[in-house]
Design a protein around this motif. Structure first.
Motif: not given
Length: 559
Positions: A428, A430-433, A436, A439, A454
């Motif tokens: 983890q 970052d807090n993207t779906s 990070g 993509r 994260n």
């Protein structure tokens, strides 16, 4: 050659490449992803990376089934990527150790394919084949992943090959000197490339009892655990002595044995001054939560903080008596997340608890190993159906649980607690779906308890788990404390049952560690001296006592 123990001051980080960083957007982590985060690892004080398997593999057991020892699996990149990783790591003062898996290969390895294709091939003797005349398997041994250790050879009725783990992981025949020489050549090829050594997988399984006799069953399936006839057996020493002399000794390589089940009395042979390995993992408390390591579907064990404490200190005592060194771990790719495992109340699975557990193990004698995501306090997942699991061992345990009469829902609960997939969810960043990590949809679904857990968020928070790990790394590398933290003797301190406390002492210097592993405040005698590390923002004391908040850890240099 006596080990110089140059590796005593290392801090090791285990990268599980498949879940670390995906740079080509196929949903699978790769070697370029490891290169991308070398500066991040350096910020943790890491001086050595243990790279989980990146060899060519059909991935039945996620790379622990190797089809070519001297090739990188294309999903991780190329040998050129690997060489670049070595160079870039070295620039940052970081060494690299590989996973060594020589108990078995994949059934897709050219040796095994040739062994199957022709019964008179010399490669038949690289593996273990047995013929029976009664149409039954040679014995009643149960594999570690469940079911018989024997699989029938296609088109050869009554001929079986042996496997301690999955049927797709045929066992190598270490009784054959030609096989051993082929293995040593491969090991030295990697050492010549410039790796610093190896973490050695399943090494206590190399020797089997050659009577191949059945034993009284120890389960409802009529089978008996293979470990009773194929783990730590007499004669293992001959293989391990030869292995060391033919490979590791020539390079002064560091070796970390995965040596389950080694009796305390045998530790000097494994890790003494002239032991087979530099160190072995201290697994003493890693399975404190289950009744049976190989059949964890049978349920949980009851344990207390006091038992955890006693287990840690007792293991340390055995290691010291052996004149040896230990690799200290909270997590690895085969274990659930420690925060979910050792902190049983979900509401208490907080960053504070993650920091307390970190301090508990990090300053013990031995080399600290950090497993990816541990340093940000990652937790177990919750999965709702068996199709969401990938791990071969989890799926087998699920089937065994159903056979033993568990309801599917109960079996799933056990898997959520204990599955090896818990450790394998993507890192983890970052807090993207997709955290990070990628993509695109990752090979394994993300963890689902990751609010604020994260790297990006924790970088900005001075009180985060991540920044606490960085502070511990700084302390261990600080020249003023380094010798004591590496060579200082261990003294257990008398404290309440829910507190783990110890000192490291070298000459006049004493470093004291106090860890409250409960949800209640705890009193300990007030140490005099200077505070080096505090996992929380304040410190409460009265005239004679230090009052530790729930899940508070503190480190002092004491007078």
């Amino acid at each position: 050659m006596t080990n110089t123990r140059w590796w005593k001051g290392e801090i090791v980080y285990q990268v599980y490449p498949r879940s670390f960083q995906d740079t080509n957007n196929d949903g699978i982590g790769d070697l370029q992803g490891v290169i991308q985060h070398l500066d991040y690892l350096k910020s943790l004080g890491v001086t050595m990376i243990w790279l989980s398997p990146v060899y060519q593999s059909p991935m039945v057991d996620m790379g622990y089934d190797i089809s070519d020892y001297q090739a990188i699996d294309p999903q991780f990149g190329t040998m050129a990527d690997f060489d670049q990783l070595l160079v870039e790591a070295k620039k940052r003062g970081i060494k690299l150790i590989m996973d060594l898996v020589v108990n078995h290969t994949s059934d897709q390895h050219t040796w095994f394919k040739q062994a199957l294709a022709d019964p008179s091939s010399p490669y038949r003797k690289y593996y273990i084949f047995k013929k029976t005349t009664d149409g039954k398997v040679p014995n009643n041994w149960r594999s570690i992943f469940g079911g018989s250790t024997w699989t029938e050879v296609p088109n050869e009725p009554g001929t079986y090959y042996f496997h301690t783990f999955a049927p797709q992981q045929p066992e190598l025949n270490w009784e054959n000197p030609k096989l051993r020489q082929a293995i040593y050549q491969m090991i030295n090829w990697w050492l010549d490339k410039g790796i610093a050594g190896y973490r050695i997988d399943a090494i206590t399984h190399l020797k089997k009892d050659l009577d191949w006799a059945s034993l009284p069953p120890d389960g409802d399936d009529g089978l008996v655990a293979v470990t009773k006839k194929g783990q730590n057996r007499p004669g293992l020493n001959k293989f391990l002595d030869e292995l060391k002399a033919a490979t590791f000794d020539k390079y002064n390589a560091v070796t970390v044995g995965e040596a389950y089940g080694v009796p305390a009395g045998d530790l000097p042979q494994f890790i003494g001054p002239d032991g087979y390995f530099s160190m072995i993992f201290d697994f003493s408390y890693l399975n404190i939560d289950i009744a049976n390591v190989d059949e964890w579907y049978r349920g949980k064990a009851d344990w207390s903080i006091k038992e955890l404490k006693d287990t840690i200190f007792s293991a340390q005592k055995s290691i010291k008596q052996a004149g040896g060194w230990t690799a200290n771990v909270l997590e690895n790719h085969d274990q659930p997340r420690v925060l979910s495992k050792l902190i049983r109340n979900k509401a208490e699975q907080t960053p504070q608890a993650a920091k307390a557990l970190a301090a508990m193990y990090y300053f013990l004698p031995g080399v600290p190993f950090i497993y990816q995501g541990q340093e940000i306090g990652m937790k177990n997942f919750q999965r709702t159906k068996i199709s969401e699991f990938n791990d071969v061992s989890s799926i087998n345990n699920y089937q065994m649980a159903l056979k033993a009469g568990f309801q599917p829902q109960q079996a799933l609960e056990l898997l959520n607690d204990r599955s090896r997939d818990n450790a394998r969810t993507p890192m983890q960043w970052d807090n993207t779906s997709f955290g990070g990590f990628s993509r695109t949809q990752p090979w394994l679904s993300m963890g689902n308890d990751r609010q604020k857990i994260n790297v990006t968020d924790e970088n900005l928070d001075p009180t985060s788990v991540l920044n606490f790990y960085r502070a511990m790394g700084k302390l261990r590398h600080n020249p003023h404390y380094r010798s004591t933290l590496i060579d200082g003797k261990l003294i257990e301190l008398p404290v309440p049952d829910d507190v783990i406390a110890y000192q490291r002492q070298l000459g006049e210097q004493i470093i004291s560690v106090f860890v409250n592993l409960s949800a209640e405040s705890q009193k300990v005698s007030l140490p005099t001296g200077s505070l080096l590390l505090n996992s929380q923002t304040n410190l409460v004391q009265d005239a004679a006592n230090l009052i530790l908040h729930p899940y508070q850890a503190v480190v002092f240099e004491t007078d």
